[in-house]
Design an enzyme around this catalytic site. Structure first.
Site, PDB file in Angstrom:
ATOM      1  N   GLN A  38      14.538 -58.339  40.855  1.00 37.38           N
ATOM      2  CA  GLN A  38      14.431 -59.763  40.440  1.00 37.38           C
ATOM      3  C   GLN A  38      14.632 -60.365  41.686  1.00 37.38           C
ATOM      4  O   GLN A  38      13.859 -61.513  41.986  1.00 37.38           O
ATOM      5  CB  GLN A  38      15.920 -60.066  39.750  1.00 37.38           C
ATOM      6  N   ARG A  51      21.764 -58.088  24.009  1.00 37.60           N
ATOM      7  CA  ARG A  51      22.052 -57.664  25.442  1.00 37.60           C
ATOM      8  C   ARG A  51      23.780 -57.792  25.576  1.00 37.60           C
ATOM      9  O   ARG A  51      24.059 -58.930  25.115  1.00 37.60           O
ATOM     10  CB  ARG A  51      21.450 -58.439  26.594  1.00 37.60           C
ATOM     11  N   ASN A 107      28.039 -59.616  37.621  1.00 37.17           N
ATOM     12  CA  ASN A 107      26.673 -60.174  37.932  1.00 37.17           C
ATOM     13  C   ASN A 107      25.764 -58.869  38.338  1.00 37.17           C
ATOM     14  O   ASN A 107      26.456 -57.709  38.036  1.00 37.17           O
ATOM     15  CB  ASN A 107      26.826 -60.976  39.179  1.00 37.17           C
ATOM     16  N   LYS A 108      24.686 -58.998  38.461  1.00 40.80           N
ATOM     17  CA  LYS A 108      23.751 -57.904  38.818  1.00 40.80           C
ATOM     18  C   LYS A 108      24.226 -56.587  39.561  1.00 40.80           C
ATOM     19  O   LYS A 108      25.160 -56.971  40.710  1.00 40.80           O
ATOM     20  CB  LYS A 108      22.366 -58.641  39.489  1.00 40.80           C
ATOM     21  N   ARG A 116      15.260 -63.386  31.303  1.00 37.93           N
ATOM     22  CA  ARG A 116      16.446 -62.837  31.709  1.00 37.93           C
ATOM     23  C   ARG A 116      17.422 -63.863  32.702  1.00 37.93           C
ATOM     24  O   ARG A 116      16.787 -65.036  32.969  1.00 37.93           O
ATOM     25  CB  ARG A 116      16.287 -61.537  32.369  1.00 37.93           C
ATOM     26  N   GLY A 117      18.835 -63.564  32.867  1.00 41.98           N
ATOM     27  CA  GLY A 117      19.347 -64.520  33.554  1.00 41.98           C
ATOM     28  C   GLY A 117      20.374 -65.138  32.371  1.00 41.98           C
ATOM     29  O   GLY A 117      19.711 -65.737  31.557  1.00 41.98           O
ATOM     30  N   ALA A 118      21.630 -65.255  32.761  1.00 46.08           N
ATOM     31  CA  ALA A 118      22.555 -65.462  31.629  1.00 46.08           C
ATOM     32  C   ALA A 118      22.277 -66.733  31.135  1.00 46.08           C
ATOM     33  O   ALA A 118      21.921 -66.872  29.863  1.00 46.08           O
ATOM     34  CB  ALA A 118      23.706 -65.518  32.183  1.00 46.08           C
ATOM     35  N   ASP A 163      27.042 -63.412  35.015  1.00 54.28           N
ATOM     36  CA  ASP A 163      26.735 -63.065  33.609  1.00 54.28           C
ATOM     37  C   ASP A 163      27.867 -63.115  32.731  1.00 54.28           C
ATOM     38  O   ASP A 163      27.688 -63.546  31.586  1.00 54.28           O
ATOM     39  CB  ASP A 163      26.305 -61.706  33.566  1.00 54.28           C
TER      40      ASP A 163
HETATM   41  O1  MRU Z   1      19.584 -58.194  34.176  1.00 52.52           O
HETATM   42  P1  MRU Z   1      19.356 -59.767  34.399  1.00 52.52           P
HETATM   43  O2  MRU Z   1      18.245 -60.152  35.258  1.00 52.52           O
HETATM   44  O3  MRU Z   1      19.489 -60.694  33.195  1.00 52.52           O
HETATM   45  O4  MRU Z   1      20.676 -60.113  35.463  1.00 52.52           O
HETATM   46  C1  MRU Z   1      20.557 -61.493  35.926  1.00 52.52           C
HETATM   47  C2  MRU Z   1      21.982 -61.891  36.692  1.00 52.52           C
HETATM   48  O5  MRU Z   1      22.704 -61.031  37.036  1.00 52.52           O
HETATM   49  C3  MRU Z   1      22.088 -62.958  37.242  1.00 52.52           C
HETATM   50  O6  MRU Z   1      22.327 -63.210  38.672  1.00 52.52           O
HETATM   51  C4  MRU Z   1      22.786 -63.793  36.339  1.00 52.52           C
HETATM   52  O7  MRU Z   1      22.545 -63.685  35.017  1.00 52.52           O
HETATM   53  C5  MRU Z   1      23.079 -65.205  36.764  1.00 52.52           C
HETATM   54  S1  MRU Z   1      21.694 -66.070  36.387  1.00 52.52           S
HETATM   55  C6  MRU Z   1      21.740 -67.935  36.677  1.00 52.52           C
END
Ligand code: MRU
Length: 348
Positions: free
Chosen positions: A197, A90, A248-249, A47-49, A238
């Site tokens: 996370q 996603r 973002n999250k 996970r994470g963009a 994201d």
């Molecule tokens: O649901 P996730 O864990 O994929 O969400 C991730 C985030 O919100 C991160 O902050 C974002 O992707 C930036 S990652 C460098």
């Protein structure tokens, strides 16, 4: 930390550190098909963009191999179907679509070549996307670190670190770069309910690197800022719209509001691949709505009464007006963002 996303030549597979079970166990998840990759993305093995983008680039290559096996001469039609499935795994992180479009554009540029030739080309391309992501994060980190002062305690939300990228991280890359410049930095990692996370992943990778990190419950943010315990906030993103609104999250928007109320500068760090210049504002960003089980249960233990509905929006949007700067590999962007984004990232 860079071994969490690997391509195995021997297994001809993508090997991912399973982020669902960190920090307690370090186990790897093998992806040999497009469906494996989609499962890994949807259940958040990875996970994470930017990490999603790198995974998707390898996922395109796996889709091509699968299309060749399943459809023989009709591989192009099957490949198109598999890429559409992959792209939809996603909805919020635009890096997924970015990576699939990059591979599609590469195939279009190659013209009417055979499947084996495209396969060699795409594997090399996926490896390049993987390697470049680390360099991009280092450049972004250097630009972002300009905004961080010696002695700062930096709050971050979710995990925008090495684990969320090919390595080094976006928001955590800014922190790592500031430390490499000799600045003494402490980090507050917000827990980040419900997938945790911050508590599990940000704390894990910073602690492993010897960086001073303290975990705080999400609902401690206002209190910590009011007590003067936070000098800067740095988060990842994201998807960033053409006007600078940043998804973002979930919980990031609340952190930004608290930061504004307490005069704490709030920074976003994200690569150019996270900007979606097809959309004018954050209102157009699709917000993932995940399974209620992530909220109703902790492990196998149910914490909410049976039958009570919950909200599990995975992301929120922080309006550009709350953002003090956006660190990218092309520089630290400042308001007015429409102009800065046009100049540094591209035109809408
Ligand atoms: O649901 P996730 O864990 O994929 O969400 C991730 C985030 O919100 C991160 O902050 C974002 O992707 C930036 S990652 C460098």
């Amino acid at each position: 930390m860079t071994d969490h996303i690997q391509f195995s030549e021997i297994k001809q597979a993508l090997v991912l550190l399973d982020q669902r079970i960190l920090p307690n166990r370090e186990e790897y998840f093998l992806c040999k098909t497009t469906q494996d990759v989609i499962y890994a993305l949807q259940t958040m093995v990875v996970r994470g963009a930017p990490a999603i983008g790198v995974t998707a680039a390898y996922g395109c290559w796996l889709a091509l191999r699968q299309a060749m096996d399943q459809a023989g001469p009709g591989w192009r039609v099957r490949l198109a179907e598999l890429l559409r499935d992959l792209e939809d795994a996603r909805p919020t992180a635009v890096n997924l679509r970015w990576a699939v479009e990059l591979m599609r554009a590469d195939a279009a540029a190659a013209g009417e070549i055979g499947a084996e030739e495209l396969s060699a080309r795409w594997l090399a391309k996926a490896k390049a996307v993987h390697a470049e992501d680390i360099e991009i994060n280092k450049a972004m980190g250097r630009f972002g670190a300009e905004a961080i002062d010696d002695g700062d305690t930096v709050m971050t939300h979710c995990n925008a670190g090495a684990l969320a990228t090919a390595g080094y991280g976006t928001a955590l890359g800014v922190i790592r770069a500031a430390i490499e410049q000799g600045k003494r930095i402490k980090v507050i990692a917000n827990e980040t309910r419900p997938f945790l996370q911050g508590a599990r992943l940000t704390a894990y990778e910073l602690h492993k690197d010897g960086i001073d990190v303290t975990v705080a419950c999400d609902n401690a943010v206002g209190h910590l800022m009011k007590r003067g315990m936070v000098q800067k906030v740095v988060v990842g993103a994201d998807r960033i719209a053409a006007n600078g609104d940043a998804a973002n999250k979930i919980g990031t928007y609340t952190v930004a509001l608290a930061a504004k109320a307490h005069g704490v500068p709030f920074y976003v760090a994200a690569p150019a691949s996270t900007f979606d210049l097809r959309i004018q504002s954050g209102d157009e960003i699709p917000i993932e709505d995940r399974t209620p089980r992530e909220v109703t249960h902790i492990g196998d233990h149910q914490i909410t009464p049976e039958g009570v509905p919950v909200y599990n929006y995975a992301f929120d949007v922080t309006p550009a007006g709350l953002i003090s700067g956006i660190a990218t590999e092309k520089g630290l962007l400042r308001a007015p963002y429409v102009q800065a984004i046009k100049e540094k990232i591209g035109s809408v």
